[in-house]
Write a protein that holds these residues in place. Structure first.
Motif, short mmCIF file in Angstrom:
data_model
loop_
_atom_site.label_atom_id
_atom_site.label_comp_id
_atom_site.label_asym_id
_atom_site.label_seq_id
_atom_site.Cartn_x
_atom_site.Cartn_y
_atom_site.Cartn_z
N ARG A 164 0.86 -1.18 0.00
CA ARG A 164 0.00 0.00 0.00
C ARG A 164 0.90 1.23 0.00
NH1 ARG A 164 0.34 -2.10 4.97
NH2 ARG A 164 0.86 -0.58 6.56
N CYS A 165 0.34 2.35 -0.37
CA CYS A 165 1.16 3.56 -0.53
C CYS A 165 1.92 3.94 0.74
CB CYS A 165 0.29 4.72 -0.99
SG CYS A 165 -0.30 4.55 -2.69
N ASP A 166 1.30 3.80 1.91
CA ASP A 166 2.00 4.28 3.12
C ASP A 166 3.15 3.39 3.57
OD1 ASP A 166 0.58 2.21 4.32
OD2 ASP A 166 -0.48 3.49 5.74
N ASN A 167 3.39 2.27 2.87
CA ASN A 167 4.60 1.50 3.14
C ASN A 167 5.45 1.37 1.87
OD1 ASN A 167 3.43 -0.61 1.68
ND2 ASN A 167 3.14 -1.94 3.45
N CYS A 168 5.30 2.36 0.99
CA CYS A 168 6.06 2.41 -0.26
C CYS A 168 7.19 3.43 -0.14
CB CYS A 168 5.13 2.81 -1.40
SG CYS A 168 5.96 3.04 -2.99
N LEU A 169 8.27 3.15 -0.80
CA LEU A 169 9.43 4.04 -0.83
C LEU A 169 9.06 5.46 -1.25
CD1 LEU A 169 12.53 4.50 -0.85
CD2 LEU A 169 12.50 3.70 -3.21
N TYR A 170 8.10 5.62 -2.15
CA TYR A 170 7.79 6.92 -2.73
C TYR A 170 6.75 7.73 -1.94
CZ TYR A 170 10.36 4.99 -6.60
OH TYR A 170 11.34 4.42 -7.37
N TYR A 171 6.20 7.19 -0.88
CA TYR A 171 5.22 7.90 -0.06
C TYR A 171 5.98 8.85 0.86
CZ TYR A 171 0.77 8.22 2.54
OH TYR A 171 -0.41 8.63 3.12
N LEU A 172 5.80 10.14 0.67
CA LEU A 172 6.67 11.13 1.30
C LEU A 172 6.55 11.20 2.82
CD1 LEU A 172 8.85 13.15 0.54
CD2 LEU A 172 7.08 14.89 0.37
N ASP A 173 5.35 11.11 3.38
CA ASP A 173 5.18 11.28 4.83
C ASP A 173 4.32 10.15 5.39
OD1 ASP A 173 4.83 12.11 7.44
OD2 ASP A 173 4.36 14.18 6.90
N THR A 174 4.97 9.10 5.86
CA THR A 174 4.27 7.90 6.33
C THR A 174 3.44 8.13 7.58
OG1 THR A 174 6.24 7.16 7.52
CG2 THR A 174 5.93 6.33 5.28
N ASP A 175 3.56 9.28 8.22
CA ASP A 175 2.75 9.59 9.40
C ASP A 175 1.38 10.17 9.04
OD1 ASP A 175 4.77 8.75 11.11
OD2 ASP A 175 5.65 10.74 11.25
N LYS A 176 1.14 10.42 7.75
CA LYS A 176 -0.12 11.02 7.33
C LYS A 176 -0.96 10.03 6.53
CE LYS A 176 1.58 15.73 7.23
NZ LYS A 176 1.72 16.94 6.44
N ASP A 177 -2.30 10.20 6.62
CA ASP A 177 -3.22 9.34 5.87
C ASP A 177 -3.23 9.66 4.38
OD1 ASP A 177 -3.99 8.05 8.21
OD2 ASP A 177 -5.69 9.37 8.54
N ILE A 178 -2.95 10.91 4.05
CA ILE A 178 -2.84 11.36 2.66
C ILE A 178 -1.51 12.07 2.53
CG2 ILE A 178 -3.77 12.88 0.87
CD1 ILE A 178 -6.52 12.47 2.10
N GLY A 193 -3.01 6.66 2.06
CA GLY A 193 -2.11 5.65 2.61
C GLY A 193 -2.50 4.23 2.27
N ASP A 194 -3.79 3.95 2.12
CA ASP A 194 -4.26 2.60 1.80
C ASP A 194 -4.29 2.33 0.30
OD1 ASP A 194 -4.57 1.73 4.39
OD2 ASP A 194 -6.67 2.28 4.51
N TRP A 195 -3.93 3.29 -0.50
CA TRP A 195 -3.94 3.10 -1.95
C TRP A 195 -2.74 2.25 -2.38
CZ3 TRP A 195 -5.26 8.38 -4.64
CH2 TRP A 195 -6.45 8.88 -4.11
N TRP A 196 -2.72 1.93 -3.67
CA TRP A 196 -1.64 1.14 -4.24
C TRP A 196 -1.52 1.48 -5.72
CZ3 TRP A 196 -1.73 -2.24 -8.37
CH2 TRP A 196 -0.59 -3.02 -8.57
N CYS A 197 -0.31 1.38 -6.29
CA CYS A 197 -0.12 1.48 -7.74
C CYS A 197 0.95 0.49 -8.18
CB CYS A 197 0.21 2.91 -8.18
SG CYS A 197 1.96 3.35 -8.12
N GLN A 198 1.07 0.35 -9.48
CA GLN A 198 2.00 -0.63 -10.04
C GLN A 198 3.46 -0.32 -9.75
OE1 GLN A 198 1.80 -0.80 -14.29
NE2 GLN A 198 2.15 1.38 -14.56
N TRP A 199 3.76 0.91 -9.35
CA TRP A 199 5.15 1.28 -9.08
C TRP A 199 5.51 1.18 -7.60
CZ3 TRP A 199 2.77 5.21 -12.48
CH2 TRP A 199 2.98 4.90 -13.82
N TRP A 200 4.68 0.47 -6.84
CA TRP A 200 4.98 0.29 -5.42
C TRP A 200 6.36 -0.32 -5.29
CZ3 TRP A 200 6.50 -3.69 -2.31
CH2 TRP A 200 6.41 -3.48 -0.93
#
Length: 87
Positions: free
Chosen positions: A46-60, A74-81
């Motif tokens: 999911r986005c919030d545990n992806c390298l490219y997610y800038l601020d893992t402490d935020k929901d968006i 944070g719960d989203w996902w994409c192919q570049w995870w």
């Protein structure tokens, strides 16, 4: 005007999207399709545990992947995870 008076001072009409909103909707829709961007996780990815997610402490937060660069949930996902490297 009393506290119980709900009459508007002036009528601005019903809100309607502007042409820019429709244009951005189409552009972002194409971006989501190209990225296979989904509003739910893919298993444990999911986005919030992806390298490219800038601020893992935020929901968006901002995704800084060069092909995406948009706000994501944070719960989203994409192919570049990509997994966050463990030091």
């Amino acid at each position: 005007m009393s506290e119980t008076d709900t009459t508007p001072v002036y009528d601005v009409g019903a809100p309607e999207p502007k042409p820019i909103d429709e244009e951005l909707s189409v552009k972002l829709g194409h971006l989501a399709e190209d990225a296979i961007l989904r509003g739910k996780p893919n298993g444990d990815e999911r986005c919030d545990n992806c390298l490219y997610y800038l601020d893992t402490d935020k929901d968006i937060a901002y995704c800084w992947h060069p092909k995406l660069r948009v706000l994501v949930g944070g719960d989203w996902w994409c192919q570049w995870w990509e997994e966050i490297p463990q030091d």
